[in-house]
Design a protein around this motif. Structure first.
Motif, PDB file in Angstrom:
ATOM      1  N   HIS A 130       0.868  -1.176   0.000  1.00 27.28           N
ATOM      2  CA  HIS A 130       0.000   0.000   0.000  1.00 27.28           C
ATOM      3  C   HIS A 130       0.900   1.220   0.000  1.00 27.28           C
ATOM      4  CE1 HIS A 130      -3.720   2.245   1.817  1.00 27.28           C
ATOM      5  NE2 HIS A 130      -3.454   2.590   0.579  1.00 27.28           N
ATOM      6  N   GLY A 131       1.269   1.623  -1.203  1.00 31.91           N
ATOM      7  CA  GLY A 131       2.182   2.742  -1.378  1.00 31.91           C
ATOM      8  C   GLY A 131       3.306   2.375  -2.322  1.00 31.91           C
ATOM      9  N   LEU A 132       3.424   3.122  -3.427  1.00 34.89           N
ATOM     10  CA  LEU A 132       4.513   2.942  -4.376  1.00 34.89           C
ATOM     11  C   LEU A 132       5.368   4.202  -4.408  1.00 34.89           C
ATOM     12  CD1 LEU A 132       2.950   1.237  -7.555  1.00 34.89           C
ATOM     13  CD2 LEU A 132       4.395   0.188  -5.808  1.00 34.89           C
ATOM     14  N   ALA A 133       6.657   4.004  -4.565  1.00 34.64           N
ATOM     15  CA  ALA A 133       7.576   5.140  -4.649  1.00 34.64           C
ATOM     16  C   ALA A 133       7.561   5.682  -6.072  1.00 34.64           C
ATOM     17  CB  ALA A 133       8.981   4.713  -4.230  1.00 34.64           C
ATOM     18  N   ILE A 134       6.479   6.361  -6.403  1.00 37.38           N
ATOM     19  CA  ILE A 134       6.301   6.900  -7.737  1.00 37.38           C
ATOM     20  C   ILE A 134       5.576   8.231  -7.629  1.00 37.38           C
ATOM     21  CG2 ILE A 134       4.138   5.634  -8.049  1.00 37.38           C
ATOM     22  CD1 ILE A 134       4.759   5.462 -11.037  1.00 37.38           C
ATOM     23  N   LYS A 135       5.909   9.151  -8.507  1.00 43.08           N
ATOM     24  CA  LYS A 135       5.216  10.440  -8.579  1.00 43.08           C
ATOM     25  C   LYS A 135       4.832  10.689 -10.030  1.00 43.08           C
ATOM     26  CE  LYS A 135       5.639  15.406  -7.853  1.00 43.08           C
ATOM     27  NZ  LYS A 135       6.529  16.536  -7.536  1.00 43.08           N
ATOM     28  N   PRO A 136       3.535  10.924 -10.271  1.00 43.52           N
ATOM     29  CA  PRO A 136       2.423  10.867  -9.320  1.00 43.52           C
ATOM     30  C   PRO A 136       1.946   9.435  -9.099  1.00 43.52           C
ATOM     31  CG  PRO A 136       1.594  11.427 -11.484  1.00 43.52           C
ATOM     32  CD  PRO A 136       3.091  11.335 -11.626  1.00 43.52           C
ATOM     33  N   GLY A 137       1.249   9.204  -7.974  1.00 40.84           N
ATOM     34  CA  GLY A 137       0.620   7.920  -7.763  1.00 40.84           C
ATOM     35  C   GLY A 137       1.040   7.158  -6.536  1.00 40.84           C
ATOM     36  N   LYS A 138       1.604   7.838  -5.522  1.00 37.05           N
ATOM     37  CA  LYS A 138       2.075   7.110  -4.351  1.00 37.05           C
ATOM     38  C   LYS A 138       0.988   6.262  -3.682  1.00 37.05           C
ATOM     39  CE  LYS A 138       4.394   7.599   0.094  1.00 37.05           C
ATOM     40  NZ  LYS A 138       4.953   8.527   1.103  1.00 37.05           N
ATOM     41  N   PRO A 139      -0.249   6.759  -3.509  1.00 34.74           N
ATOM     42  CA  PRO A 139      -1.251   5.948  -2.792  1.00 34.74           C
ATOM     43  C   PRO A 139      -1.830   4.824  -3.642  1.00 34.74           C
ATOM     44  CG  PRO A 139      -2.234   8.023  -3.463  1.00 34.74           C
ATOM     45  CD  PRO A 139      -0.770   8.109  -3.833  1.00 34.74           C
ATOM     46  N   THR A 140      -0.967   3.895  -4.052  1.00 37.35           N
ATOM     47  CA  THR A 140      -1.367   2.759  -4.879  1.00 37.35           C
ATOM     48  C   THR A 140      -1.340   1.492  -4.046  1.00 37.35           C
ATOM     49  OG1 THR A 140      -0.572   3.766  -6.934  1.00 37.35           O
ATOM     50  CG2 THR A 140      -0.746   1.371  -6.900  1.00 37.35           C
ATOM     51  N   LEU A 141      -2.330   0.648  -4.252  1.00 29.53           N
ATOM     52  CA  LEU A 141      -2.455  -0.595  -3.493  1.00 29.53           C
ATOM     53  C   LEU A 141      -2.426  -1.769  -4.454  1.00 29.53           C
ATOM     54  CD1 LEU A 141      -4.953  -1.275  -0.621  1.00 29.53           C
ATOM     55  CD2 LEU A 141      -4.901  -2.816  -2.577  1.00 29.53           C
ATOM     56  N   LEU A 142      -1.683  -2.789  -4.104  1.00 30.01           N
ATOM     57  CA  LEU A 142      -1.632  -4.024  -4.883  1.00 30.01           C
ATOM     58  C   LEU A 142      -2.020  -5.178  -3.980  1.00 30.01           C
ATOM     59  CD1 LEU A 142       1.776  -3.491  -6.750  1.00 30.01           C
ATOM     60  CD2 LEU A 142      -0.518  -3.024  -7.616  1.00 30.01           C
ATOM     61  N   ALA A 143      -2.894  -6.043  -4.475  1.00 31.67           N
ATOM     62  CA  ALA A 143      -3.370  -7.162  -3.659  1.00 31.67           C
ATOM     63  C   ALA A 143      -3.583  -8.390  -4.525  1.00 31.67           C
ATOM     64  CB  ALA A 143      -4.661  -6.787  -2.946  1.00 31.67           C
ATOM     65  N   ASP A 144      -3.518  -9.545  -3.872  1.00 33.19           N
ATOM     66  CA  ASP A 144      -3.764 -10.835  -4.511  1.00 33.19           C
ATOM     67  C   ASP A 144      -5.026 -11.418  -3.884  1.00 33.19           C
ATOM     68  OD1 ASP A 144      -3.802 -13.480  -5.345  1.00 33.19           O
ATOM     69  OD2 ASP A 144      -1.619 -13.684  -5.287  1.00 33.19           O
ATOM     70  N   CYS A 145      -6.059 -11.541  -4.703  1.00 31.36           N
ATOM     71  CA  CYS A 145      -7.336 -12.057  -4.220  1.00 31.36           C
ATOM     72  C   CYS A 145      -7.510 -13.485  -4.727  1.00 31.36           C
ATOM     73  CB  CYS A 145      -8.487 -11.162  -4.676  1.00 31.36           C
ATOM     74  SG  CYS A 145      -8.333  -9.438  -4.148  1.00 31.36           S
ATOM     75  N   ALA A 146      -6.949 -14.434  -4.002  1.00 32.69           N
ATOM     76  CA  ALA A 146      -7.003 -15.844  -4.369  1.00 32.69           C
ATOM     77  C   ALA A 146      -6.496 -16.066  -5.799  1.00 32.69           C
ATOM     78  CB  ALA A 146      -8.412 -16.384  -4.215  1.00 32.69           C
ATOM     79  N   GLY A 147      -5.390 -15.392  -6.139  1.00 30.34           N
ATOM     80  CA  GLY A 147      -4.792 -15.530  -7.457  1.00 30.34           C
ATOM     81  C   GLY A 147      -5.173 -14.453  -8.436  1.00 30.34           C
TER      82      GLY A 147
END
Length: 406
Positions: free
Chosen positions: A281-298
């Motif tokens: 939850h958070g990428l070191a990128i500008k713009p776009g820091k509040p980015t979330l990545l998740a795995d939902c059962a694949g």
């Protein structure tokens, strides 16, 4: 996921290398007409050699190369014209010593010949006699029977999107159907009490039309996916979790365009955590820091920032490569690019990836700036450049690579 602070931000490189849900789209059998830019599930091999026969690459005369050795303008070789090869037909004549056969480009080489001399280096000095003024080496003016592809050799590689020449090569080999990965289905969810459909005629104070979903759908289509706009979800607790539960079973990728407030981000993170495992939850990128990545059962899920510019930049950097991976392609096809000189100093902060929109004019890249809520920054740009994480900026006049928008 409680708080008002992000987890330690991951770099974009970490996300591309480490966020690898195992899901891949199903494999379907399609015709060549439907195969462009699709990703073959496996290598496709040649059932036989191509072109399948020795053929001429020039208009001229099939000869025994030895009969032309030493030929020149001052001392030509003279050969008897024995006949002609017709296109699409097997030769009915054999080349004997001191003879030649007229050849069209693409014609089958007759027995006895081992080369074709170009018509430009010949002349018919009298009926039935051909003058040759240039020597030709054995194999000259010819393509071997398996020079394009040998029998059993790969025609196209699995895991690489099919291009137009690939379709031509498959057709030449008689392969008319290919097993390819299905186009990834991407569910696009917008969130926020302030977001209303684009068809809304009159906006109330504080309302904004949903621009991000339409733009994301275009990016998905451009990357070979099938977008499914899943509507707008309010900030009411539990609403997003319910919608995620509805769309996940039929999606290969879920994209959530979240609100910009901390509360909205917390609601998105909580809803995602309830249906899957949050990878970052958070990428070191500008713009776009509040980015979330998740795995939902694949099934991967990307939670994007609410501001349109930020959302589209992040999806281009992370979502598009992920979309290609879901379709069976580990290395996405490169985007077009150009080299240009930076028109001004471009400061940056070390430790984050800066994606800067630019306009290219007369070999100069002019950075475009504006709040991340402004889509017009993107529409005015010809492309973007990337300032890498370790850099503290780029100097005016520096040569940069600009990734061009199609």
């Amino acid at each position: 996921m409680s708080g008002r602070e992000f987890f330690t931000a991951r770099t974009v490189a970490d996300a591309l290398a480490g966020f690898r849900p195992g899901h891949r789209t199903a494999v379907a059998d399609v015709t060549l007409a439907d195969a462009l830019h699709r990703v073959p599930a496996t290598d496709i091999t040649a059932p036989g050699p191509l072109p399948g026969f020795v053929k001429s690459t020039v208009d001229g005369y099939a000869v025994r190369a030895a009969d032309t050795f030493g030929a020149s303008d001052g001392l030509p070789s003279y050969l008897d014209l024995l006949g002609a090869v017709l296109m699409g037909a097997a030769p009915d004549v054999t080349v004997r010593p001191g003879g030649c056969v007229a050849m069209p480009t693409g014609g089958v080489l007759p027995d006895g010949a081992d080369a074709v001399v170009m018509v430009e280096y010949t002349a018919e000095t009298m009926p039935g006699t051909i003058e040759v003024t240039r020597p030709v080496a054995p194999g000259g003016g010819l393509v071997r029977a398996d020079e394009d592809v040998a029998a059993g050799a790969p025609l196209v590689s699995g895991g690489r999107p099919l291009r137009a020449p690939d379709l031509g090569l498959l057709a030449a080999a008689g392969v008319t159907r290919v097993a390819v990965h299905a186009r990834p289905r991407v569910a696009i969810i917008s969130t926020g009490d302030e977001v209303v459909p684009p068809s809304t005629t009159t906006l109330s104070a504080g309302q904004v039309r949903d621009a991000t979903a339409s733009a994301l759908a275009g990016l998905v289509t451009d990357a070979g996916g099938e977008p499914a706009v899943a509507g707008i979800v309010s900030d009411e607790p539990g609403a997003l979790k319910t919608r995620l539960t509805e769309v996940l079973p039929d999606a290969d990728l879920v994209v959530v365009s979240a609100g910009s407030s901390v509360g909205a981000r917390d609601e998105t993170a909580g809803a995602v955590a309830a249906v899957g495992d949050v990878w970052c939850h958070g990428l070191a990128i500008k713009p776009g820091k509040p980015t979330l990545l998740a795995d939902c059962a694949g099934t991967p899920l990307i939670g994007l920032p609410g501001n349109p510019l930020s959302a589209l930049v992040v999806f281009g950097q992370v979502g598009v490569p992920l979309l290609w991976r879901l379709a069976g392609c580990e290395t996405p096809p490169p985007a077009p690019s150009t080299r240009a000189r930076l028109s001004r100093d471009l400061p940056s902060a070390a430790g984050r990836l800066d994606v800067v929109q630019v306009r290219v004019r007369d070999g100069a890249a002019e950075p475009l700036f504006g709040p991340s809520a402004l889509l017009s920054v993107l529409t005015r740009a010809d492309g973007y450049l990337v300032v890498p994480e370790p850099s503290t900026g780029l100097d005016a006049g520096a040569e940069v690579e600009v990734i061009l928008y199609r």
